[in-house]
Scaffold this active site. Structure first.
Site, PDB file in Angstrom:
ATOM      1  N   HIS A   1       0.895  -1.213  -0.096  1.00  0.00           N
ATOM      2  CA  HIS A   1      -0.048   0.166   0.048  1.00  0.00           C
ATOM      3  C   HIS A   1       0.995   1.295   0.082  1.00  0.00           C
ATOM      4  O   HIS A   1       0.456   2.240  -0.727  1.00  0.00           O
ATOM      5  CB  HIS A   1      -0.874   0.171   1.261  1.00  0.00           C
ATOM      6  CG  HIS A   1      -1.945  -1.016   1.343  1.00  0.00           C
ATOM      7  ND1 HIS A   1      -1.914  -1.901   2.393  1.00  0.00           N
ATOM      8  CD2 HIS A   1      -2.960  -1.398   0.484  1.00  0.00           C
ATOM      9  CE1 HIS A   1      -3.142  -2.871   2.210  1.00  0.00           C
ATOM     10  NE2 HIS A   1      -3.624  -2.521   0.999  1.00  0.00           N
TER      11      HIS A   1
ATOM     12  N   GLU B   1      -1.371  -5.446  -8.229  1.00  0.00           N
ATOM     13  CA  GLU B   1      -1.451  -6.605  -9.046  1.00  0.00           C
ATOM     14  C   GLU B   1      -1.794  -7.898  -8.253  1.00  0.00           C
ATOM     15  O   GLU B   1      -2.046  -8.869  -9.013  1.00  0.00           O
ATOM     16  CB  GLU B   1      -0.292  -6.521 -10.056  1.00  0.00           C
ATOM     17  CG  GLU B   1      -0.406  -5.532 -11.186  1.00  0.00           C
ATOM     18  CD  GLU B   1       0.888  -5.804 -12.310  1.00  0.00           C
ATOM     19  OE1 GLU B   1       1.813  -6.677 -11.939  1.00  0.00           O
ATOM     20  OE2 GLU B   1       0.532  -5.123 -13.155  1.00  0.00           O
ATOM     21  N   LYS B   2      -1.586  -7.864  -7.007  1.00  0.00           N
ATOM     22  CA  LYS B   2      -1.835  -8.932  -6.448  1.00  0.00           C
ATOM     23  C   LYS B   2      -3.482  -9.734  -6.455  1.00  0.00           C
ATOM     24  O   LYS B   2      -3.675 -10.770  -7.112  1.00  0.00           O
ATOM     25  CB  LYS B   2      -1.660  -9.093  -5.073  1.00  0.00           C
ATOM     26  CG  LYS B   2      -1.774 -10.260  -4.229  1.00  0.00           C
ATOM     27  CD  LYS B   2      -1.593 -10.467  -2.655  1.00  0.00           C
ATOM     28  CE  LYS B   2      -2.679  -9.547  -1.727  1.00  0.00           C
ATOM     29  NZ  LYS B   2      -3.975 -10.321  -1.784  1.00  0.00           N
ATOM     30  N   ASP B   3      -4.422  -8.760  -6.750  1.00  0.00           N
ATOM     31  CA  ASP B   3      -5.583  -8.670  -7.064  1.00  0.00           C
ATOM     32  C   ASP B   3      -5.822  -8.625  -8.373  1.00  0.00           C
ATOM     33  O   ASP B   3      -6.457  -7.576  -8.904  1.00  0.00           O
ATOM     34  CB  ASP B   3      -6.564  -7.762  -6.079  1.00  0.00           C
ATOM     35  CG  ASP B   3      -6.421  -8.061  -4.530  1.00  0.00           C
ATOM     36  OD1 ASP B   3      -6.646  -9.151  -4.090  1.00  0.00           O
ATOM     37  OD2 ASP B   3      -5.643  -7.371  -3.888  1.00  0.00           O
TER      38      ASP B   3
ATOM     39  N   GLN C   1     -18.508  -6.865  -0.401  1.00  0.00           N
ATOM     40  CA  GLN C   1     -17.415  -7.730  -1.020  1.00  0.00           C
ATOM     41  C   GLN C   1     -16.851  -8.927  -0.183  1.00  0.00           C
ATOM     42  O   GLN C   1     -16.376  -9.956  -0.719  1.00  0.00           O
ATOM     43  CB  GLN C   1     -16.227  -6.835  -1.446  1.00  0.00           C
ATOM     44  CG  GLN C   1     -15.443  -6.568  -0.556  1.00  0.00           C
ATOM     45  CD  GLN C   1     -14.126  -5.562  -0.980  1.00  0.00           C
ATOM     46  OE1 GLN C   1     -14.524  -4.430  -1.167  1.00  0.00           O
ATOM     47  NE2 GLN C   1     -13.018  -6.117  -1.430  1.00  0.00           N
TER      48      GLN C   1
HETATM   49  O1  PAF Z   1      -8.208  -4.332  -2.881  1.00  0.00           O
HETATM   50  C1  PAF Z   1      -8.773  -3.987  -1.930  1.00  0.00           C
HETATM   51  O2  PAF Z   1      -8.449  -3.816  -0.776  1.00  0.00           O
HETATM   52  C2  PAF Z   1     -10.307  -3.744  -2.069  1.00  0.00           C
HETATM   53  O3  PAF Z   1     -10.909  -4.789  -2.914  1.00  0.00           O
HETATM   54  C3  PAF Z   1     -10.731  -2.490  -2.514  1.00  0.00           C
HETATM   55  C4  PAF Z   1     -10.324  -2.200  -3.660  1.00  0.00           C
HETATM   56  C5  PAF Z   1     -10.178  -1.338  -1.608  1.00  0.00           C
HETATM   57  C6  PAF Z   1     -12.262  -2.308  -2.534  1.00  0.00           C
HETATM   58  O4  PAF Z   1     -12.651  -2.360  -1.100  1.00  0.00           O
END
Ligand code: PAF
Length: 282
Positions: free
Chosen positions: A37, A150-152, A61
């Protein structure tokens, strides 16, 4: 650092400091901030006049209530970390009500099928929740550029699709994965691992690297089988899925096409913790 818990105050502040040419970089997060981050924030600071970071554990989510309840929440520490990066960063840490206004529900999206594979298949409704929150945050922050790890990778492709379909004016920027010294991908969920589990979780990246080197000569089918066998030897890690897919469309690789870019995607459980990772193969 400037902290806001409400969208109205945040939007008022942004319009008071913006000029016609100001660029806003946005880093959406769910907190429990790690070096990955921090690098997104540093990139945003370098490339924009104003940087906004959101910290919000988005309930819509999470398909698994236990995962939501146990998700690390470390706002005070997160704010300290942000302040050491740059004291001018604007932080939006809303309440659930500030975002959802009494209706904590997802909008339903069509991401042209990207949402039905891998994470979408194993976490029903997950990408509707991600789309809902990211769209809402974009409407509030109105960023020029938004930064995602890019992990996600599937999330990154889905957000690009959402921006295209909803005709939003924001550039989506994918940033490289940050790894621990044993190559475990940095993730807020790593906080829940014991020291031993964190060490042993090196198996995930080792398998991805193994898959990458086999990809030069083996078929996707053979590699899938090899990965399954590796995890059978590595209890208590259990493999949820391993998939080699086209980087663009995320469709499963059946027969390799030398003109396409492929990626391996993996999800693994260790006790009740779920970890994902990905690697580019060619
Ligand atoms: O990757 C994340 O931390 C979350 O999916 C995000 C993009 C902040 C949305 O809640």
């Amino acid at each position: 650092m400037h902290l806001f818990h409400g969208k109205v105050a945040l939007m008022d502040y942004l319009s008071s400091i913006k000029t016609t040419n100001s660029t806003i970089g946005f880093v959406p997060t769910m907190g429990a901030l790690h070096k990955g981050h921090q690098s997104l924030m540093q990139q945003s600071i370098k490339e924009n006049d104003i940087t906004v970071v959101s910290i919000f554990v988005n309930p819509t989510q999470f398909n698994n209530p236990e995962d939501l309840a146990k998700y690390p929440r470390t706002l005070d520490e997160d704010l300290k970390k942000i302040d050491t990066i740059n004291s001018g960063i604007i932080v939006y840490a809303p309440t659930v009500d500030d975002i959802y206004e009494g209706k904590t529900l997802s909008q339903s999206f069509d991401f042209d099928g990207l949402e039905n594979k891998m994470e979408g298949k194993f976490r029903p409704g997950h990408f509707d929740g991600v789309g809902t929150i990211v769209k809402r945050l974009f409407e509030i922050v109105n960023p020029t550029n938004a930064y995602f790890g890019e992990k996600d990778f599937q999330q990154l492709q889905i957000i690009k699709k959402m921006v295209e379909k909803c005709k939003m004016k924001v550039n989506i920027i994918g940033c490289p994965i940050f790894r621990e010294s044993n190559h475990l991908a940095m993730s807020s969920r790593n906080e829940r691992l014991t020291l031993q589990e964190r060490k042993d979780a090196a198996v995930i990246y080792n398998v991805l690297e193994g898959a990458k080197s086999k990809f030069k000569t083996s078929s996707a089918k053979k590699i899938n089988q090899w990965v399954k066998e590796e995890f059978e030897k590595n209890k208590p890690f259990t493999l949820e899925y391993f998939e080699i897919a086209d980087e663009e469309t995320l469709s499963t690789c059946i027969r390799k096409n030398k003109n396409k870019k492929y990626r391996a995607f993996i999800a693994v459980h260790i006790n009740t913790i779920r970890l994902i990772d990905t690697i580019s193969l060619n």
